[in-house]
Design a protein around this motif. Structure first.
Motif, PDB file in Angstrom:
ATOM      1  N   LEU A  38       7.377   9.737  -1.180  1.00 39.40           N
ATOM      2  CA  LEU A  38       7.096   8.429  -0.593  1.00 39.40           C
ATOM      3  C   LEU A  38       6.049   8.573   0.505  1.00 39.40           C
ATOM      4  O   LEU A  38       6.181   9.424   1.386  1.00 39.40           O
ATOM      5  N   ASN A  39       5.021   7.708   0.465  1.00 34.38           N
ATOM      6  CA  ASN A  39       3.961   7.738   1.470  1.00 34.38           C
ATOM      7  C   ASN A  39       3.543   6.328   1.856  1.00 34.38           C
ATOM      8  O   ASN A  39       3.328   5.476   0.983  1.00 34.38           O
ATOM      9  N   GLY A  40       3.425   6.087   3.169  1.00 32.97           N
ATOM     10  CA  GLY A  40       2.962   4.790   3.620  1.00 32.97           C
ATOM     11  C   GLY A  40       3.412   4.476   5.024  1.00 32.97           C
ATOM     12  O   GLY A  40       4.140   5.254   5.660  1.00 32.97           O
ATOM     13  N   THR A  41       2.983   3.327   5.524  1.00 28.91           N
ATOM     14  CA  THR A  41       3.329   2.873   6.866  1.00 28.91           C
ATOM     15  C   THR A  41       3.827   1.437   6.790  1.00 28.91           C
ATOM     16  O   THR A  41       3.217   0.594   6.115  1.00 28.91           O
ATOM     17  N   LYS A  42       4.940   1.164   7.475  1.00 29.28           N
ATOM     18  CA  LYS A  42       5.544  -0.165   7.489  1.00 29.28           C
ATOM     19  C   LYS A  42       5.658  -0.677   8.919  1.00 29.28           C
ATOM     20  O   LYS A  42       5.794   0.101   9.872  1.00 29.28           O
ATOM     21  N   TYR A  43       5.627  -1.992   9.035  1.00 32.95           N
ATOM     22  CA  TYR A  43       5.818  -2.618  10.335  1.00 32.95           C
ATOM     23  C   TYR A  43       6.978  -3.600  10.207  1.00 32.95           C
ATOM     24  O   TYR A  43       7.456  -3.876   9.110  1.00 32.95           O
ATOM     25  N   TYR A  44       7.457  -4.144  11.334  1.00 32.88           N
ATOM     26  CA  TYR A  44       8.614  -5.048  11.350  1.00 32.88           C
ATOM     27  C   TYR A  44       9.827  -4.383  10.685  1.00 32.88           C
ATOM     28  O   TYR A  44      10.540  -5.009   9.896  1.00 32.88           O
ATOM     29  N   THR A  45      10.064  -3.136  11.001  1.00 30.31           N
ATOM     30  CA  THR A  45      11.167  -2.393  10.379  1.00 30.31           C
ATOM     31  C   THR A  45      12.468  -2.618  11.157  1.00 30.31           C
ATOM     32  O   THR A  45      13.095  -1.677  11.645  1.00 30.31           O
TER      33      THR A  45
ATOM     34  N   ASN B 205       0.809  -1.212   0.000  1.00 32.91           N
ATOM     35  CA  ASN B 205       0.000   0.000   0.000  1.00 32.91           C
ATOM     36  C   ASN B 205       0.847   1.268   0.000  1.00 32.91           C
ATOM     37  O   ASN B 205       0.346   2.344  -0.328  1.00 32.91           O
ATOM     38  N   THR B 206       2.105   1.139   0.396  1.00 30.25           N
ATOM     39  CA  THR B 206       3.015   2.285   0.371  1.00 30.25           C
ATOM     40  C   THR B 206       3.269   2.688  -1.082  1.00 30.25           C
ATOM     41  O   THR B 206       3.508   1.827  -1.936  1.00 30.25           O
ATOM     42  N   THR B 207       3.227   3.978  -1.364  1.00 33.03           N
ATOM     43  CA  THR B 207       3.335   4.445  -2.748  1.00 33.03           C
ATOM     44  C   THR B 207       4.525   5.374  -2.954  1.00 33.03           C
ATOM     45  O   THR B 207       4.966   6.069  -2.035  1.00 33.03           O
ATOM     46  N   LEU B 208       5.005   5.374  -4.177  1.00 32.88           N
ATOM     47  CA  LEU B 208       6.102   6.234  -4.596  1.00 32.88           C
ATOM     48  C   LEU B 208       5.686   6.886  -5.909  1.00 32.88           C
ATOM     49  O   LEU B 208       5.425   6.186  -6.905  1.00 32.88           O
TER      50      LEU B 208
ATOM     51  N   THR C 205      15.634  -5.572  18.787  1.00 30.07           N
ATOM     52  CA  THR C 205      16.086  -5.423  17.400  1.00 30.07           C
ATOM     53  C   THR C 205      15.600  -4.128  16.754  1.00 30.07           C
ATOM     54  O   THR C 205      15.897  -3.872  15.588  1.00 30.07           O
ATOM     55  N   GLY C 206      14.850  -3.312  17.520  1.00 24.47           N
ATOM     56  CA  GLY C 206      14.337  -2.075  16.941  1.00 24.47           C
ATOM     57  C   GLY C 206      13.215  -2.313  15.964  1.00 24.47           C
ATOM     58  O   GLY C 206      12.860  -1.432  15.171  1.00 24.47           O
ATOM     59  N   THR C 207      12.632  -3.497  16.004  1.00 31.69           N
ATOM     60  CA  THR C 207      11.510  -3.813  15.124  1.00 31.69           C
ATOM     61  C   THR C 207      10.292  -3.006  15.562  1.00 31.69           C
ATOM     62  O   THR C 207       9.993  -2.916  16.745  1.00 31.69           O
ATOM     63  N   GLY C 208       9.594  -2.415  14.615  1.00 37.96           N
ATOM     64  CA  GLY C 208       8.432  -1.608  14.969  1.00 37.96           C
ATOM     65  C   GLY C 208       7.855  -0.929  13.755  1.00 37.96           C
ATOM     66  O   GLY C 208       7.994  -1.407  12.626  1.00 37.96           O
ATOM     67  N   THR C 209       7.218   0.196  13.964  1.00 39.33           N
ATOM     68  CA  THR C 209       6.487   0.901  12.911  1.00 39.33           C
ATOM     69  C   THR C 209       7.289   2.080  12.371  1.00 39.33           C
ATOM     70  O   THR C 209       7.897   2.821  13.140  1.00 39.33           O
ATOM     71  N   ALA C 210       7.280   2.225  11.058  1.00 37.08           N
ATOM     72  CA  ALA C 210       7.876   3.398  10.408  1.00 37.08           C
ATOM     73  C   ALA C 210       6.826   4.018   9.495  1.00 37.08           C
ATOM     74  O   ALA C 210       6.174   3.315   8.718  1.00 37.08           O
ATOM     75  N   THR C 211       6.655   5.320   9.610  1.00 33.89           N
ATOM     76  CA  THR C 211       5.676   6.041   8.809  1.00 33.89           C
ATOM     77  C   THR C 211       6.385   7.046   7.903  1.00 33.89           C
ATOM     78  O   THR C 211       7.323   7.731   8.329  1.00 33.89           O
ATOM     79  N   PHE C 212       5.931   7.107   6.648  1.00 30.50           N
ATOM     80  CA  PHE C 212       6.543   7.994   5.651  1.00 30.50           C
ATOM     81  C   PHE C 212       5.457   8.904   5.078  1.00 30.50           C
ATOM     82  O   PHE C 212       4.489   8.425   4.484  1.00 30.50           O
ATOM     83  N   THR C 213       5.633  10.202   5.264  1.00 30.24           N
ATOM     84  CA  THR C 213       4.631  11.174   4.818  1.00 30.24           C
ATOM     85  C   THR C 213       5.282  12.195   3.892  1.00 30.24           C
ATOM     86  O   THR C 213       6.074  13.045   4.327  1.00 30.24           O
ATOM     87  N   ASP C 214       5.009  12.068   2.596  1.00 33.97           N
ATOM     88  CA  ASP C 214       5.564  12.981   1.583  1.00 33.97           C
ATOM     89  C   ASP C 214       7.077  13.121   1.704  1.00 33.97           C
ATOM     90  O   ASP C 214       7.632  14.229   1.640  1.00 33.97           O
ATOM     91  N   VAL C 215       7.757  12.018   1.872  1.00 27.83           N
ATOM     92  CA  VAL C 215       9.211  12.021   2.014  1.00 27.83           C
ATOM     93  C   VAL C 215       9.866  12.162   0.649  1.00 27.83           C
ATOM     94  O   VAL C 215       9.542  11.409  -0.280  1.00 27.83           O
ATOM     95  N   LEU C 216      10.775  13.114   0.496  1.00 27.71           N
ATOM     96  CA  LEU C 216      11.483  13.311  -0.758  1.00 27.71           C
ATOM     97  C   LEU C 216      12.502  12.190  -0.980  1.00 27.71           C
ATOM     98  O   LEU C 216      13.200  11.796  -0.051  1.00 27.71           O
ATOM     99  N   VAL C 217      12.578  11.698  -2.217  1.00 27.60           N
ATOM    100  CA  VAL C 217      13.507  10.623  -2.561  1.00 27.60           C
ATOM    101  C   VAL C 217      14.312  11.041  -3.783  1.00 27.60           C
ATOM    102  O   VAL C 217      13.740  11.454  -4.805  1.00 27.60           O
TER     103      VAL C 217
ATOM    104  N   VAL D 223      15.290   4.394  -0.985  1.00 26.73           N
ATOM    105  CA  VAL D 223      16.200   4.467   0.152  1.00 26.73           C
ATOM    106  C   VAL D 223      16.213   5.904   0.643  1.00 26.73           C
ATOM    107  O   VAL D 223      16.557   6.827  -0.113  1.00 26.73           O
ATOM    108  N   VAL D 224      15.832   6.090   1.915  1.00 23.56           N
ATOM    109  CA  VAL D 224      15.694   7.446   2.443  1.00 23.56           C
ATOM    110  C   VAL D 224      16.395   7.560   3.797  1.00 23.56           C
ATOM    111  O   VAL D 224      16.507   6.578   4.536  1.00 23.56           O
ATOM    112  N   PRO D 225      16.874   8.757   4.142  1.00 20.54           N
ATOM    113  CA  PRO D 225      17.469   8.966   5.471  1.00 20.54           C
ATOM    114  C   PRO D 225      16.407   8.793   6.558  1.00 20.54           C
ATOM    115  O   PRO D 225      15.265   9.244   6.399  1.00 20.54           O
ATOM    116  N   VAL D 226      16.778   8.160   7.646  1.00 21.98           N
ATOM    117  CA  VAL D 226      15.848   7.986   8.757  1.00 21.98           C
ATOM    118  C   VAL D 226      15.478   9.329   9.371  1.00 21.98           C
ATOM    119  O   VAL D 226      14.391   9.493   9.929  1.00 21.98           O
ATOM    120  N   THR D 227      16.381  10.308   9.244  1.00 25.45           N
ATOM    121  CA  THR D 227      16.141  11.643   9.808  1.00 25.45           C
ATOM    122  C   THR D 227      15.450  12.592   8.834  1.00 25.45           C
ATOM    123  O   THR D 227      15.271  13.777   9.150  1.00 25.45           O
TER     124      THR D 227
END
Length: 432
Positions: free
Chosen positions: A161-168, A148-151, A215-227, A193-197
């Motif tokens: 980039l827009n979307g939400t990921k789990y098990y990151t 469902n994440t889109t580019l 392991t830092g596994t969890g949720t990552a959300t991307f909202t209009d992230v420039l690539v 590939v995008v900077p975490v910051t």
């Protein structure tokens, strides 16, 4: 006209070393002191749920993430076998720390098949100590084979980039993360590939599993992230890159399991050697002299040995498959398909996937047969071996791997590495 594939020569740095034992000895000597420091705090971190930011920093500064970067690009250029052996060592010290490097090491493997501009960009960054996490899996609502994440490009032609990921896994410790996404105007999936910051990126440590909790596994959300254009990477299922990377990703998990089994062995030996209490139903001898207890420890050791030997055999198979395998293609060229040797290596990893989890879980379980109820004290933290092994073993269901192996041997059907997770399609005739 169909596009032709240009196969570049295999870089010398990817050819397995003449003396893999000597290569491993050099790398082990470099990292063993760091692994010892990591092991000292492993139990405490698990009990307090403290993310291992400091151990990760030690490893990054020492060049752990650049082990598979070619020497010509500033890395160590070691073989798959060597990096897997070192991962077993690290997992024996702390399985969480070994596991969280999985995505970074897998990304580094994939660069071998990327265009020159991408290789130059990322090899240099990784050699300088930067790392790349993972953001591929979605929690639900995406059909198998889709995300469902889109580019897509905005009005100015810039990728967003827009979307939400789990098990990151690993992303919270990394400088960048690699995100699987669907293009707005094209079929299939790509990687961004995008900077975490970067603006629009949010990473949470909300993993609630009972094992591998750090392991830092969890949720990552991307909202209009420039690539950047150069950081949008192709992904082709069945290509040489995809087959090798899928096998490598699973092999890292198996190395983690082998390390857990070794740690269970060492804890069992230490526990028995120092135990004075015994049972009237036993021989009356101290546990360290009781032949039945010695047998239990011996079985744990045998399981740990078999797990590690199996993992290293699969690693050598991947090394062999890389010799003569197609390398990078030029811009606009179709990715080269996997070779027969690569498919054979994938089968070898899948065979290990069926056997190694059982060996590691048995070692972690038998640990408690070597002691009394006192071994269940949470202060001892011995339960973490089983919890961690059970959690890692769930990542790629062994029943599916066993079926694929049987299909290979019976029908010659090429195996398909794990490359997608999503909602199943309804079977024909199923009820709504």
């Amino acid at each position: 006209m169909p596009m032709t594939t240009t196969v570049s020569p295999v870089p010398a740095s990817f050819v397995p070393p003449v003396d893999p034992a000597a290569e491993y000895a050099r790398v082990h000597a470099r990292f063993a002191p760091i692994f010892a420091r990591i092991a000292e705090g492993a139990r405490r971190r698990d009990q307090e749920r403290t993310l291992p930011h400091e151990p990760v920093r030690w490893l990054d500064e020492a060049g752990f993430g650049a082990l598979r970067v070619p020497a010509a690009h500033g890395g160590a250029g070691v073989s798959v076998e060597t990096v897997i052996r070192v991962l077993v060592d690290l997992a024996a010290a702390d399985s969480n720390v070994a596991h969280l490097y999985r995505s970074h090491l897998g990304f580094t493997e994939s660069l071998r098949w990327q265009p020159e501009a991408v290789r130059e960009r990322w090899y240099g960054r990784i050699a300088a100590g930067q790392t790349v996490g993972n953001a591929s899996t979605e929690r639900g609502g995406n059909a198998l084979g889709t995300v469902n994440t889109t580019l897509g490009r905005d009005e100015a032609g810039v990728w967003r980039l827009n979307g939400t990921k789990y098990y990151t896994t690993g992303t919270i410790f990394s400088d960048h993360t690699r995100v699987s996404a669907a293009l707005d105007d094209a079929p299939g999936r790509r990687f961004a590939v995008v900077p975490v910051t970067a603006v629009g990126v949010t990473v949470e440590d909300d993993w609630d599993g009972f094992g591998q909790r750090l392991t830092g596994t969890g949720t990552a959300t991307f909202t209009d992230v420039l690539v950047d254009d150069v950081d949008v990477l192709d992904r082709v299922v069945g290509s040489a890159e995809a087959v090798h990377e899928a096998a490598f990703f699973q092999l890292v998990l198996l190395a983690v399991l082998a390390g857990i089994a070794r740690s269970a062995r060492d804890d069992a030996a230490t526990l028995v050697a120092g135990r004075a209490r015994t049972f009237n139903t036993g021989s009356g001898l101290p546990f360290r002299e009781d032949p039945l207890i010695q047998q239990v420890v011996g079985r744990i050791a045998a399981n740990a040995f078999a797990a590690e030997a199996t993992v290293l055999a699969a690693a050598r198979s991947l090394d062999r498959a890389l010799v003569g395998a197609p390398a990078a293609t030029g811009a606009g060229e179709e990715p080269a398909p996997a070779t027969q040797a690569q498919l054979r290596a994938e089968v070898d990893v899948e065979q290990a996937q069926v056997t190694v989890p059982e060996l590691a879980l048995a070692a972690a379980q038998q640990l408690f047969e070597a002691a009394g109820a006192s071994a269940t004290s949470t202060a001892k933290g011995l339960d973490r071996h089983w919890r961690n092994a059970r959690t890692v073993a769930t990542h790629n269901p062994a029943v599916f791997r066993a079926r694929a192996i049987g299909d290979w041997y019976v029908n010659g059907t090429p195996p398909e590495g794990l490359n997608a997770i999503g909602d199943a399609r309804p079977s024909p005739g199923s009820r709504p």
